[in-house]
Design an enzyme around this catalytic site. Structure first.
Site, PDB file in Angstrom:
ATOM      1  N   LYS A 204       0.839  -1.214   0.000  1.00  0.00           N
ATOM      2  CA  LYS A 204       0.000   0.000   0.000  1.00  0.00           C
ATOM      3  C   LYS A 204       0.867   1.255   0.000  1.00  0.00           C
ATOM      4  O   LYS A 204       2.034   1.234   0.369  1.00  0.00           O
ATOM      5  CB  LYS A 204      -0.932  -0.024   1.215  1.00  0.00           C
ATOM      6  N   ARG A 244      -3.984 -10.062   3.985  1.00  0.00           N
ATOM      7  CA  ARG A 244      -4.231 -10.138   2.535  1.00  0.00           C
ATOM      8  C   ARG A 244      -2.981  -9.615   1.847  1.00  0.00           C
ATOM      9  O   ARG A 244      -2.649  -8.442   1.983  1.00  0.00           O
ATOM     10  CB  ARG A 244      -5.453  -9.274   2.207  1.00  0.00           C
TER      11      ARG A 244
HETATM   12  N1  PMM Z   1      -7.284  -3.659  -0.301  1.00  0.00           N
HETATM   13  C1  PMM Z   1      -7.445  -3.691  -1.638  1.00  0.00           C
HETATM   14  C2  PMM Z   1      -8.415  -4.526  -2.222  1.00  0.00           C
HETATM   15  N2  PMM Z   1      -9.185  -5.327  -1.479  1.00  0.00           N
HETATM   16  N3  PMM Z   1      -9.796  -6.147   0.635  1.00  0.00           N
HETATM   17  C3  PMM Z   1      -9.669  -6.134   1.973  1.00  0.00           C
HETATM   18  N4  PMM Z   1     -10.446  -6.929   2.734  1.00  0.00           N
HETATM   19  N5  PMM Z   1      -8.764  -5.332   2.598  1.00  0.00           N
HETATM   20  C4  PMM Z   1      -7.944  -4.493   1.902  1.00  0.00           C
HETATM   21  O1  PMM Z   1      -7.150  -3.757   2.529  1.00  0.00           O
HETATM   22  C5  PMM Z   1      -8.071  -4.476   0.485  1.00  0.00           C
HETATM   23  C6  PMM Z   1      -9.025  -5.327  -0.127  1.00  0.00           C
HETATM   24  C7  PMM Z   1      -6.603  -2.813  -2.501  1.00  0.00           C
HETATM   25  O2  PMM Z   1      -5.359  -3.378  -2.713  1.00  0.00           O
HETATM   26  P1  PMM Z   1      -4.848  -4.014  -4.125  1.00  0.00           P
HETATM   27  O3  PMM Z   1      -5.368  -3.145  -5.232  1.00  0.00           O
HETATM   28  O4  PMM Z   1      -3.369  -3.947  -4.003  1.00  0.00           O
HETATM   29  O5  PMM Z   1      -5.358  -5.403  -4.210  1.00  0.00           O
END
Ligand code: PMM
Length: 271
Positions: A204, A244
């Site tokens: 992030k 995650r």
């Molecule tokens: N962050 C992203 C997408 N989905 N889901 C959950 N539960 N928690 C998160 O912090 C989260 C998510 C965005 O990150 P990415 O685009 O790098 O996948």
């Protein structure tokens, strides 16, 4: 939880797994590396992103979910849309990860309640194009905890069984770096709500800024994997249920270290 973004435009891996065959192979590789769940998403939630259509989102995730589920992989669908969640569950998804915690699509909690699958309710204040302007808090930990508690009341009222609820503070979603650090260092406050916690710190922006070069240039997303691993160890030791992440093996190792750490400390404290 290993991430497979079937999108052309996600934060750190946009476009890498856009082809379904490549996405499926990637998911299987993450399982080999130690992922317990594969999170498949078809819509980028990076700040400023525009929404994709329902049809397009479904077209992206369905074949990947179906193939992974057929291989026996526990799959989660990362979606804010009830209709996508419904067809994902039909295709074999066993968990719904809704970054809006039921706010983007009010039908979502009912779909989850009917399917009785685990439901990740993330803290969220608005869609990607507005989220940065909503990052205003007097006391971020208390406000996120209270807003999550309200979401929980609402999804329980729609029939989601309490044992299906998983909470997520939503790092980076309407949060500036100090907000993310405050939440990470006060996971105990969120755990008081009584539900398992999932943490999404992987690659992030707050990590790219922490690790910025002396001239202020942020570190690349992929260059934040070691820092992600450090957050994983600390969050797992603080009682997070799941992380995650994009790169699974080092984070799975960090979780095992944290588990050994917590168990040894517990054993010693008990004498
Ligand atoms: N962050 C992203 C997408 N989905 N889901 C959950 N539960 N928690 C998160 O912090 C989260 C998510 C965005 O990150 P990415 O685009 O790098 O996948």
């Amino acid at each position: 939880m290993g991430v497979v973004n079937v999108t052309p435009d996600s934060f750190s891996d946009g476009g890498n797994w856009f082809d379904p065959e490549v996405a499926i192979d990637h998911g299987l590789r993450l399982v080999e590396e130690g992922a317990d769940i594969i999170d498949v998403g078809g819509e980028s939630t990076r700040p400023g992103a525009q929404r994709v259509s329902l049809e397009e989102e479904r077209r992206r995730v369905e074949p990947v979910i179906k193939a992974l589920a057929q291989e026996g992989v526990p799959v989660s669908v990362d979606t804010m849309r009830a209709e996508v969640a419904e067809s994902a569950i039909e295709a074999g998804a066993r968990l719904v990860n809704d970054v809006s915690g039921g706010l983007a699509d009010p039908v979502m909690p009912r779909v989850v309640a009917a399917a009785r699958v685990p439901y990740v309710v993330m803290h969220w204040r608005g869609h990607s194009h507005t989220m940065d302007t909503r990052a205003v808090y007097a006391d971020v930990v208390t406000e996120v905890r209270d807003e999550l508690a309200k979401r929980v009341d609402s999804v329980l009222a729609e029939g989601v069984p309490p044992e299906c609820v998983v909470l997520d503070p939503g790092l980076g979603f309407s949060k500036h770096p100090p907000h993310n650090w405050a939440l990470l260092t006060h996971l105990g406050s969120l755990r008081e709500l009584g539900y398992p916690l999932i943490i999404g710190a992987s690659r992030k922006r707050f990590l790219t800024r922490l690790l910025a070069a002396p001239d202020g240039t942020p570190r690349s997303f992929g260059g934040c994997d070691d820092a992600t691993q450090a957050v994983t160890a600390l969050a797992a030791a603080a009682g997070a249920w799941c992380v995650r992440v994009h790169k699974v093996r080092p984070n799975a190792d960090a979780v095992r270290v944290a588990a050994a750490w917590s168990s040894a400390r517990g054993g010693y404290d008990r004498g």
